[in-house]
Design an enzyme around this catalytic site. Structure first.
Site, short mmCIF file in Angstrom:
data_model
loop_
_atom_site.label_atom_id
_atom_site.label_comp_id
_atom_site.label_asym_id
_atom_site.label_seq_id
_atom_site.Cartn_x
_atom_site.Cartn_y
_atom_site.Cartn_z
N VAL A 61 0.84 -1.21 0.00
CA VAL A 61 0.00 0.00 0.00
C VAL A 61 0.88 1.26 0.00
CG1 VAL A 61 -1.68 1.31 1.38
CG2 VAL A 61 -1.98 -1.15 1.04
N ARG A 86 -0.77 -1.67 12.05
CA ARG A 86 -1.16 -1.76 13.47
C ARG A 86 -2.23 -2.82 13.69
NH1 ARG A 86 0.18 3.62 12.84
NH2 ARG A 86 -1.87 4.25 12.12
N ASP A 89 7.27 9.18 1.67
CA ASP A 89 6.56 10.47 1.83
C ASP A 89 7.38 11.59 1.20
OD1 ASP A 89 4.56 9.27 3.25
OD2 ASP A 89 5.14 10.08 5.20
C1 LIG Z 1 -11.78 12.91 -4.61
C2 LIG Z 1 -11.79 12.75 -3.18
C3 LIG Z 1 -11.95 14.06 -2.49
C4 LIG Z 1 -11.84 13.81 -1.05
C5 LIG Z 1 -11.75 15.09 -0.32
C6 LIG Z 1 -11.41 14.81 1.07
C7 LIG Z 1 -11.12 16.07 1.78
C8 LIG Z 1 -10.28 15.74 2.95
C9 LIG Z 1 -10.00 16.93 3.72
C10 LIG Z 1 -9.05 16.93 4.59
C11 LIG Z 1 -8.12 15.78 4.74
C12 LIG Z 1 -7.44 15.88 6.04
C13 LIG Z 1 -6.40 14.80 6.14
C14 LIG Z 1 -5.92 14.82 7.54
C15 LIG Z 1 -4.83 13.89 7.75
C16 LIG Z 1 -4.83 13.45 9.18
C17 LIG Z 1 -3.61 13.73 9.87
C18 LIG Z 1 -2.62 12.64 9.73
O1 LIG Z 1 -2.78 11.56 10.24
O2 LIG Z 1 -1.49 12.98 9.03
C19 LIG Z 1 -0.39 12.08 8.86
C20 LIG Z 1 -0.76 11.00 7.93
C21 LIG Z 1 0.04 9.76 7.91
O3 LIG Z 1 1.23 9.82 8.63
P1 LIG Z 1 2.10 8.49 8.82
O4 LIG Z 1 2.38 7.88 7.50
O5 LIG Z 1 3.28 8.85 9.67
O6 LIG Z 1 1.12 7.59 9.71
P2 LIG Z 1 0.69 6.07 9.62
O7 LIG Z 1 -0.66 5.96 10.23
O8 LIG Z 1 0.89 5.50 8.27
O9 LIG Z 1 1.70 5.36 10.64
C22 LIG Z 1 3.07 5.22 10.36
C23 LIG Z 1 3.57 4.00 11.10
O10 LIG Z 1 2.93 2.84 10.59
C24 LIG Z 1 3.84 1.75 10.50
N1 LIG Z 1 3.99 1.31 9.09
C25 LIG Z 1 3.63 2.13 8.07
C26 LIG Z 1 3.77 1.70 6.77
C27 LIG Z 1 4.27 0.43 6.51
N2 LIG Z 1 4.44 -0.02 5.25
N3 LIG Z 1 4.62 -0.38 7.53
C28 LIG Z 1 4.47 0.04 8.83
O11 LIG Z 1 4.82 -0.71 9.77
C29 LIG Z 1 5.14 2.25 11.11
O12 LIG Z 1 5.12 1.95 12.48
C30 LIG Z 1 5.05 3.76 10.89
O13 LIG Z 1 5.83 4.47 11.83
O14 LIG Z 1 -1.17 11.43 6.67
C31 LIG Z 1 -0.64 12.30 5.86
O15 LIG Z 1 0.34 12.95 6.05
C32 LIG Z 1 -1.40 12.34 4.59
C33 LIG Z 1 -2.30 13.49 4.66
C34 LIG Z 1 -3.36 13.35 3.66
C35 LIG Z 1 -3.68 14.69 3.15
C36 LIG Z 1 -4.86 14.64 2.27
C37 LIG Z 1 -4.85 15.78 1.38
C38 LIG Z 1 -6.07 15.85 0.55
C39 LIG Z 1 -6.81 17.06 0.88
C40 LIG Z 1 -7.67 17.63 0.12
C41 LIG Z 1 -7.98 17.25 -1.23
C42 LIG Z 1 -9.12 18.06 -1.66
C43 LIG Z 1 -9.47 17.85 -3.07
C44 LIG Z 1 -10.25 19.04 -3.47
C45 LIG Z 1 -10.73 18.92 -4.84
C46 LIG Z 1 -11.43 20.19 -5.15
C47 LIG Z 1 -12.58 19.98 -6.01
C48 LIG Z 1 -13.48 21.11 -5.97
O1 LIG Z 2 7.80 16.25 9.96
P1 LIG Z 2 6.72 16.38 8.95
O2 LIG Z 2 7.24 16.25 7.56
O3 LIG Z 2 5.85 17.55 9.13
O4 LIG Z 2 5.73 15.11 9.18
C1 LIG Z 2 6.29 13.83 9.25
C2 LIG Z 2 6.00 13.05 8.03
O5 LIG Z 2 6.33 13.77 6.90
C3 LIG Z 2 6.80 11.76 8.07
O6 LIG Z 2 6.78 11.07 6.87
C4 LIG Z 2 6.24 10.92 9.20
O7 LIG Z 2 6.87 9.69 9.23
C5 LIG Z 2 6.43 11.69 10.51
O8 LIG Z 2 5.89 10.97 11.58
C6 LIG Z 2 5.81 13.08 10.46
O9 LIG Z 2 4.41 13.03 10.47
MG LIG Z 3 3.66 8.73 6.00
#
Ligand SMILES: CCCCCCCC/C=C\CCCCCCCC(=O)OC[C@H](COP(=O)(O)OP(=O)(O)OC[C@H]1O[C@@H](n2ccc(N)nc2=O)[C@H](O)[C@@H]1O)OC(=O)CCCCCCC/C=C\CCCCCCCC
Ligand SMILES: O=P([O-])([O-])O[C@@H]1[C@@H](O)[C@H](O)[C@@H](O)[C@H](O)[C@@H]1O
Ligand SMILES: [Mg+2]
Ligand SMILES: [Mg+2]
EC number: 2.7.8.-
Length: 221
Positions: free
Chosen positions: A31, A74, A91
Site C-alpha cells: 500500500v 497496526r 513520503d
Molecule cells: C476525490 C476525493 C476528495 C476527497 C476530499 C477529502 C477532503 C479531505 C480533507 C481533509 C483531509 C485531512 C487529512 C488529515 C490527515 C490526518 C492527519 C494525519 O494523520 O497525518 C499524517 C498522515 C500519515 O502519517 P504516517 O504515514 O506517519 O502515519 P501512519 O498511520 O501511516 O503510521 C506510520 C507507522 O505505521 C507503520 N507502518 C507504516 C507503513 C508500513 N508499510 N509499515 C508500517 O509498519 C510504522 O510503524 C510507521 O511508523 O497522513 C498524511 O500525512 C497524509 C495526509 C493526507 C492529506 C490529504 C490531502 C487531501 C486534501 C484535500 C484534497 C481536496 C481535493 C479538493 C478537490 C477540489 C474539487 C473542488
Molecule cells: O515532519 P513532517 O514532515 O511535518 O511530518 C512527518 C511526516 O512527513 C513523516 O513522513 C512521518 O513519518 C512523521 O511521523 C511526520 O508526520
Molecule cells: Mg507517511
C-alpha cells in the site's frame, strides 16, 4: 494540528477498508509503494500541464494510502522499523513530486519565475522540516514539537487550493489566485516550522548537555 485532531477521525473511517485489504492478502508495504507511485504519477502527469483539478483528484485518491498503510500494520500487529523507514522515505518522494510538478508548470507554460521559485522553496523547506525531526531524533533528542505546518497541513493547504484553482479550466472564475496564495502560505509556514524545530532541538541539546548527558555517542550516527 491535523495530525493531532484529524487522525482519530480518519483512523475510524479507514479501519474497515484497511481490514478488507488485509483480508485480501495485501501488505502494508504494498500500500505504501502503490500509494506513492500513484501520487507521483498524478503530480508529474497532470501538474506540469496545468491540469490541477485532475492532478489533485488523482493525488488525493492515492495519498490516503499514507493513512491506510500504518492502520493496516497496526491492525495486523506488524508495525515495524522497516515499515516506518519506508513510509517516511516515500513520503519525501511524493512531496517532491507534488511541489516539483507545480514548479514545472510555472517554469513552463505557467511562465512565472517567482512562483516557480516559491514552489521549489515549498519542496525544499518541507524536506528540511522532516529532516530536522529525523536528525534530531537520530541524535537521541525527543524533538518535542510538531510546529506550525506539518506534512498533513502542507498537503491539505496545497491540494485543496490546487483542486479548486483547477476548476478554472472548467470555466469557474476568480479561483486561479488560490494556488499561488497557498504556495506562499506553505512556504512561510514551513520556514516558521523549521525555525520552531531547530530552536527546540537547540534547547533540548543544551538541556541534555547541561544535565551532563552529552551526545558524544549519538554524534557518530
Ligand atoms: C476525490 C476525493 C476528495 C476527497 C476530499 C477529502 C477532503 C479531505 C480533507 C481533509 C483531509 C485531512 C487529512 C488529515 C490527515 C490526518 C492527519 C494525519 O494523520 O497525518 C499524517 C498522515 C500519515 O502519517 P504516517 O504515514 O506517519 O502515519 P501512519 O498511520 O501511516 O503510521 C506510520 C507507522 O505505521 C507503520 N507502518 C507504516 C507503513 C508500513 N508499510 N509499515 C508500517 O509498519 C510504522 O510503524 C510507521 O511508523 O497522513 C498524511 O500525512 C497524509 C495526509 C493526507 C492529506 C490529504 C490531502 C487531501 C486534501 C484535500 C484534497 C481536496 C481535493 C479538493 C478537490 C477540489 C474539487 C473542488
Ligand atoms: O515532519 P513532517 O514532515 O511535518 O511530518 C512527518 C511526516 O512527513 C513523516 O513522513 C512521518 O513519518 C512523521 O511521523 C511526520 O508526520
Ligand atoms: Mg507517511
Ligand atoms: Mg503512512
Amino acid at each position: 494540528m491535523l495530525n493531532k485532531y484529524a487522525r482519530a477521525f480518519f483512523t475510524r473511517v479507514l479501519t474497515p477498508f484497511a481490514a478488507l485489504l488485509l483480508r485480501w492478502g495485501v501488505s502494508p508495504d504494498a500500500v505504501t509503494l502503490i500509494g506513492t507511485a500513484g501520487s507521483v504519477a498524478g503530480a508529474l502527469v497532470f501538474f506540469p500541464r496545468g491540469e490541477f483539478f485532475w492532478g489533485t483528484i488523482t493525488i488525493t485518491l492515492f495519498i490516503f494510502s499514507d493513512l491506510v498503510d500504518g492502520n493496516m500494520a497496526r491492525q495486523a500487529g506488524r508495525s515495524s522499523k522497516w515499515g516506518a523507514f519506508l513510509d517516511s522515505t516515500l513520503d519525501r518522494v511524493a512531496d517532491a513530486a507534488i511541489f516539483g510538478g507545480l514548479a514545472m508548470w510555472y517554469a513552463g507554460k505557467g511562465d512565472n519565475d517567482l512562483l516557480c521559485a516559491v514552489a521549489l522553496f515549498c519542496l525544499a523547506s518541507g524536506q528540511v522540516v522532516s529532516y530536522t525531526k529525523a536528525r534530531g531524533e537520530s541524535l537521541g533528542f525527543p524533538v518535542d514539537v510538531s510546529g506550525l505546518v506539518e506534512r498533513a497541513e502542507r498537503l491539505v493547504i496545497s491540494l485543496v487550493a490546487a483542486g479548486v484553482a483547477g476548476l478554472h479550466e472548467f470555466g469557474l472564475p476568480y479561483v486561479e489566485w488560490l494556488l499561488p496564495f497557498a504556495l506562499w502560505v506553505v512556504a512561510a509556514g514551513s520556514l516558521v516550522t523549521v525555525a520552531q524545530r531547530m530552536l527546540t532541538v537547540r534547547r533540548e541539546a543544551f538541556e541534555l548537555e547541561g544535565a551532563g548527558a552529552g551526545v558524544e555517542g549519538a554524534e557518530k550516527s
